[in-house]
Design an enzyme around this catalytic site. Structure first.
Site, mmCIF file in Angstrom:
data_model
loop_
_atom_site.group_PDB
_atom_site.id
_atom_site.type_symbol
_atom_site.label_atom_id
_atom_site.label_comp_id
_atom_site.label_asym_id
_atom_site.label_seq_id
_atom_site.Cartn_x
_atom_site.Cartn_y
_atom_site.Cartn_z
ATOM 1 N N LYS A 169 47.396 33.655 32.544
ATOM 2 C CA LYS A 169 47.682 34.492 33.781
ATOM 3 C C LYS A 169 47.487 33.629 34.935
ATOM 4 C CE LYS A 169 45.802 38.424 35.932
ATOM 5 N NZ LYS A 169 45.677 39.777 35.831
HETATM 6 C C1 5RP Z 1 41.790 40.926 38.795
HETATM 7 C C2 5RP Z 1 43.137 40.574 37.617
HETATM 8 C C3 5RP Z 1 44.160 41.345 37.856
HETATM 9 O O1 5RP Z 1 44.294 42.194 36.658
HETATM 10 C C4 5RP Z 1 45.240 40.574 38.470
HETATM 11 O O2 5RP Z 1 45.034 40.332 39.836
HETATM 12 C C5 5RP Z 1 46.650 41.497 38.387
HETATM 13 O O3 5RP Z 1 46.202 42.547 39.454
HETATM 14 P P1 5RP Z 1 47.363 42.328 40.909
HETATM 15 O O4 5RP Z 1 48.739 42.335 40.717
HETATM 16 O O5 5RP Z 1 46.874 43.670 41.704
HETATM 17 O O6 5RP Z 1 46.892 41.119 41.474
HETATM 18 O O7 5RP Z 1 42.839 39.522 37.032
HETATM 19 O O8 5RP Z 1 41.025 39.919 38.575
#
Ligand code: 5RP
Length: 256
Positions: A169
């Site tokens: 991610k």
């Molecule tokens: C926090 C994360 C969140 O899951 C990620 O940032 C996704 O959420 P958003 O779309 O609100 O950024 O990993 O550390």
């Protein structure tokens, strides 16, 4: 391992809509996530995968849930810390198995003070995941002082992939196609801070166009005044090849 990945990625489109609500693990009660017990059931029908902490999943996701689970297993800092990059692995592999996790998410802080310990955490989880055939999701973190350039994301996603994760991610950036091309495992894109809906749909569209295999979106869904309509519009982009303009018109039709 393949079965878990097939739970996460839709067999027809090959993509996924992950709904991230793990923010409480370091932010506490975040705007829009005060009532996980109300927010999650409302959005559940429209997502492919739920990304949350053990506590949130155990208390607020019905046990008969059939959606994929991305279980956040690293933890250790809070908004009160100056440096968020020091974490530990907080969930045993046995509990990931017990909770039917389809992947285990570990935050990695490439270039930050906590890089070494976060790579150590990641390695431990990947090793345990290989023992029991559960994928690991390597989360590329961006700290306050860390750069958000394509150079950084190319480096960080590749390092995380080379550690042996099954999915990564990261954030959208310029030249995103190059980041995807240089990363040997699927990438899902985090949404980041809340944007106007139209801009968030544009981000989703550019991510999918750039080769992302899905969105792992939180605030741009749960902080929207029309979160149910928003997640449905995101779905259209991720699974049905809608452009951001088409998705915006779809969103407008639903909300007016
Ligand atoms: C926090 C994360 C969140 O899951 C990620 O940032 C996704 O959420 P958003 O779309 O609100 O950024 O990993 O550390």
């Amino acid at each position: 391992m393949k079965k878990h990945l097939a739970n996460i990625f839709d067999p027809k489109s090959g993509n996924t809509v992950m709904f991230a609500f793990d923010h409480g693990y370091f932010m506490g009660s975040t705007a829009g996530l005060e009532r996980l017990d109300i927010v999650i059931p409302k959005l559940l029908p429209y997502v492919d995968c739920l990304m949350g902490t053990r506590g949130a999943l155990r208390t607020c996701v019905p046990a008969d849930n059939r959606k994929a689970i991305a279980l956040r297993v690293s933890s250790g800092s809070s908004m009160l810390n100056e440096d968020l990059s020091h974490e530990v692995v907080a969930v045993d592999i046995e509990d990931s198995i017990r909770m039917n996790a389809d992947c285990m998410a570990v935050q990695t802080f490439i270039g930050a003070d906590g890089q070494l310990s976060s790579i150590d955490n990641l390695s431990r989880v990947i090793n345990a995941g290989f023992r029991y055939s559960i994928p690991t999701l390597g989360v590329v973190a961006v700290g306050k002082d860390m750069e958000r350039t394509d150079r950084f994301f190319k480096l960080a996603t590749r390092i995380v992939a080379e550690m042996g994760v099954q999915l990564v991610k990261t954030y959208y950036c310029d030249n995103f196609e190059e980041i995807v091309a240089a990363c040997p495992v699927p990438i899902v894109v985090a949404g980041g801070k809340k944007l106007p809906e139209r801009e968030a749909l544009n981000l989703a569209y550019k991510s999918i166009q750039g080769g992302a295999r899905g969105l792992d979106m939180g605030r741009n869904i749960f902080q929207s005044d029309h979160s149910v309509e928003m997640v449905q519009a995101i779905r259209k982009i991720v699974h049905e090849g809608y452009t951001d303009q088409q998705a915006w018109e779809f969103f407008e039709d639903l909300t007016h």
